[in-house]
Motif scaffolding. Structure first.
Motif, mmCIF file in Angstrom:
data_model
loop_
_atom_site.group_PDB
_atom_site.id
_atom_site.type_symbol
_atom_site.label_atom_id
_atom_site.label_comp_id
_atom_site.label_asym_id
_atom_site.label_seq_id
_atom_site.Cartn_x
_atom_site.Cartn_y
_atom_site.Cartn_z
ATOM 1 N N UNK A 1 0.848 -1.187 0.000
ATOM 2 C CA UNK A 1 0.000 0.000 0.000
ATOM 3 C C UNK A 1 0.887 1.242 0.000
ATOM 4 N N UNK A 2 0.542 2.185 -0.847
ATOM 5 C CA UNK A 2 1.236 3.461 -0.933
ATOM 6 C C UNK A 2 0.260 4.545 -0.497
ATOM 7 N N UNK A 3 0.697 5.405 0.431
ATOM 8 C CA UNK A 3 -0.172 6.493 0.894
ATOM 9 C C UNK A 3 0.591 7.803 0.858
ATOM 10 N N UNK A 4 -0.067 8.821 0.305
ATOM 11 C CA UNK A 4 0.502 10.160 0.212
ATOM 12 C C UNK A 4 -0.439 11.123 0.928
ATOM 13 N N UNK A 82 3.180 17.800 0.363
ATOM 14 C CA UNK A 82 2.872 16.380 0.192
ATOM 15 C C UNK A 82 3.943 15.585 0.907
ATOM 16 N N UNK A 83 3.543 14.449 1.467
ATOM 17 C CA UNK A 83 4.468 13.611 2.217
ATOM 18 C C UNK A 83 4.065 12.151 2.041
ATOM 19 N N UNK A 84 5.056 11.322 1.717
ATOM 20 C CA UNK A 84 4.816 9.885 1.640
ATOM 21 C C UNK A 84 4.760 9.371 3.071
ATOM 22 N N UNK A 85 3.651 8.731 3.454
ATOM 23 C CA UNK A 85 3.524 8.233 4.822
ATOM 24 C C UNK A 85 3.570 6.708 4.893
#
Length: 88
Positions: A1-4, A82-85
């Protein structure tokens, strides 16, 4: 899973935020661009331009800030962050 995580700030206060999830098999770069497009659509913004400083900041910290210089239209906030979490 990728969340931004996308956040709008004005006067050091967060005005609004959203998290975009992506579980496709796309590349990391495509996921970032698709998530940024989704954030801009949700916040009703034009797409920001990736300046060299923005790209370098994102490469170092997985976080970037888009100021007025990054937008063609005028914005009514100080910056979009924006930040990759999460990424697997």
């Amino acid at each position: 899973m990728f969340r931004l995580w996308g956040k709008e700030f004005k006067d050091n206060r967060m005005l609004r935020d959203t998290v975009i999830c992506d579980d496709t098999d796309d590349t990391r770069t495509h996921k970032i661009f698709h998530a940024l497009d989704a954030i801009c659509y949700e916040f009703d913004l034009s797409k920001p331009i990736w300046l060299d400083t923005t790209i370098n900041e994102f490469k170092k910290h997985a976080k970037a800030r888009f100021y007025q210089d990054n937008f063609v239209d005028s914005i009514d906030f100080d910056y979009l962050e924006i930040q990759v979490i999460e990424e697997e």
